[in-house]
Design a protein around this motif. Sequence first.
Motif, PDB file in Angstrom:
ATOM      1  N   SER A 129      16.247  33.236 -62.760  1.00  0.00           N
ATOM      2  CA  SER A 129      16.005  32.200 -63.762  1.00  0.00           C
ATOM      3  C   SER A 129      14.737  32.492 -64.549  1.00  0.00           C
ATOM      4  N   GLY A 130      14.336  33.749 -64.591  1.00  0.00           N
ATOM      5  CA  GLY A 130      13.073  34.095 -65.222  1.00  0.00           C
ATOM      6  C   GLY A 130      13.173  34.505 -66.671  1.00  0.00           C
ATOM      7  N   GLY A 131      14.287  34.289 -67.332  1.00  0.00           N
ATOM      8  CA  GLY A 131      14.418  34.668 -68.722  1.00  0.00           C
ATOM      9  C   GLY A 131      15.782  35.279 -68.971  1.00  0.00           C
ATOM     10  N   PRO A 132      16.024  35.739 -70.197  1.00  0.00           N
ATOM     11  CA  PRO A 132      17.351  36.234 -70.552  1.00  0.00           C
ATOM     12  C   PRO A 132      17.702  37.565 -69.913  1.00  0.00           C
ATOM     13  N   VAL A 133      16.714  38.292 -69.384  1.00  0.00           N
ATOM     14  CA  VAL A 133      16.955  39.591 -68.767  1.00  0.00           C
ATOM     15  C   VAL A 133      16.318  39.598 -67.385  1.00  0.00           C
ATOM     16  N   ASN A 134      17.042  40.099 -66.427  1.00  0.00           N
ATOM     17  CA  ASN A 134      16.497  40.265 -65.085  1.00  0.00           C
ATOM     18  C   ASN A 134      15.683  41.569 -65.073  1.00  0.00           C
ATOM     19  N   TRP A 135      14.396  41.438 -65.382  1.00  0.00           N
ATOM     20  CA  TRP A 135      13.560  42.636 -65.533  1.00  0.00           C
ATOM     21  C   TRP A 135      13.227  43.283 -64.201  1.00  0.00           C
TER      22      TRP A 135
END
Length: 473
Positions: free
Chosen positions: A87-93
């Motif tokens: 849930s940390g943004g649009p990309v799972n970095w």
Amino acid sequence: MSDTPFGFGLPPEEPENGDEGKKKDPAGGGQGSGGNPFGANPFGFGGLPGMGGPGGADNPFAAMFGSMNPNDLGAAFQQLGQMLSHSGGPVNWDMAKQIARQVVAQGTADGTKDASVGPAEKSAVEEAVRLADLWLDQVTSLPSGAGTAVAWSRAEWVEATLPAWQQLVDPVAERVGTAMGDVLPQEMQAMAGPLIGMMRSMGGAMFGQQIGQAVGALAGEVVGSTDVGLPLGPAGRAALLPLNIETFGKDLGVPSDEVRLYLALREAAHQRLFAHVPWLQAHLFGAVEGYARGIKVDTSKLEEAVGQLDPTHPEQLQEALQQGMFQPEDTPEQKAALARLETALALVEGWVDAVVHEAAKSRLTSADALRETLRRRRASGGPAEQTFATLIGLELRPRRLRDAARLWASLTDARGVDGRDGLWEHPDMLPTATDLDDPDGFVHREHLDFSELDKMLGEAARGEAPEDEDGKE
């Protein structure tokens, strides 16, 4: 960019010595069928104990659960949970970095494996950058922008450049994440909150997989931190990759020290621009973001992919992400953003090309050959174009590199080094795409002096009355 379906297995443990040596593989194998580094099972469970035993091919649930002990089963579900709970943004970095590191650890197609950089290589890079800066001092008015010179392994390049990739890719990934929620009818979205969240988490994981593959492959080819014409590394740090430089120069018939020095000149020249033209980085990244805002997502293909999505075959959604989902809007704003980006890249690369050639032509016997090799490498697209074309439908190709280089050389002849480099003081002073069509007209045209305008704006901001020609207010 690999066509390999995304797997969700975590990368194997890596050795401490860079990415050199053997990877721990409990399955006893490296890549799965079809060249997939994650194995044939897209969720990456194939390497776990109990998988692939008798009957496993006919009964995937028996293969998955039949001979697993509770610890193995827990690890498998924990891995899947990490993918779906992001849930940390649009990309799972985090996943992107893991995949990129795994791609690097596997080595390149020629069998070259990554390795930690030794003291001799570090010393050679530092000396090359130091000498490059001395030569550049004589051909440009911009001072050195490299506070330090570093020699990176491929894995170190991945770690150092991921923040820049995040800035470049997140805008379009955000659009895709929104589109994944919008494929459901409005009246169903409130009822399908958990499903939408899962879809966005899966989309973030898929982007992470795709970016990881791209950045990992790119790490096997780049020779510095500015190969793509954008500052991907930390500010003020000139970086070269000795292993990739060796591979780049292997078949050129040029002494290795000349290849390294020429590439150091290019890296140091880029660093000068990005360090002493304060608006340039924001201008380039803003142009990429502006282009990304004009990209539309083909929701019909996304709806089809979601409607047919089998949880055990998430590569279906990945294929939709790769094949024609991104279409640029055919609007004046989108065309302007693309033109602005292409022109800016051409001007950056053209300036570097012209300045480096001026510094090297009388000192390196292979300067002309190296210049042409690198021009063709950039003009043909290279790894950067492939990466961006796949990720956000954008080609980072300086299509007018030769035109821009000729214009900068003509400006040097007509206005001198200071007059040429002074154009970087303000973005409105730079040549436009039209100027690249008529370089002579631009070279001999009088340009506005923005120093007085900046002075007036500064006085206005401070509430001061402007002075008249006699110095009176």
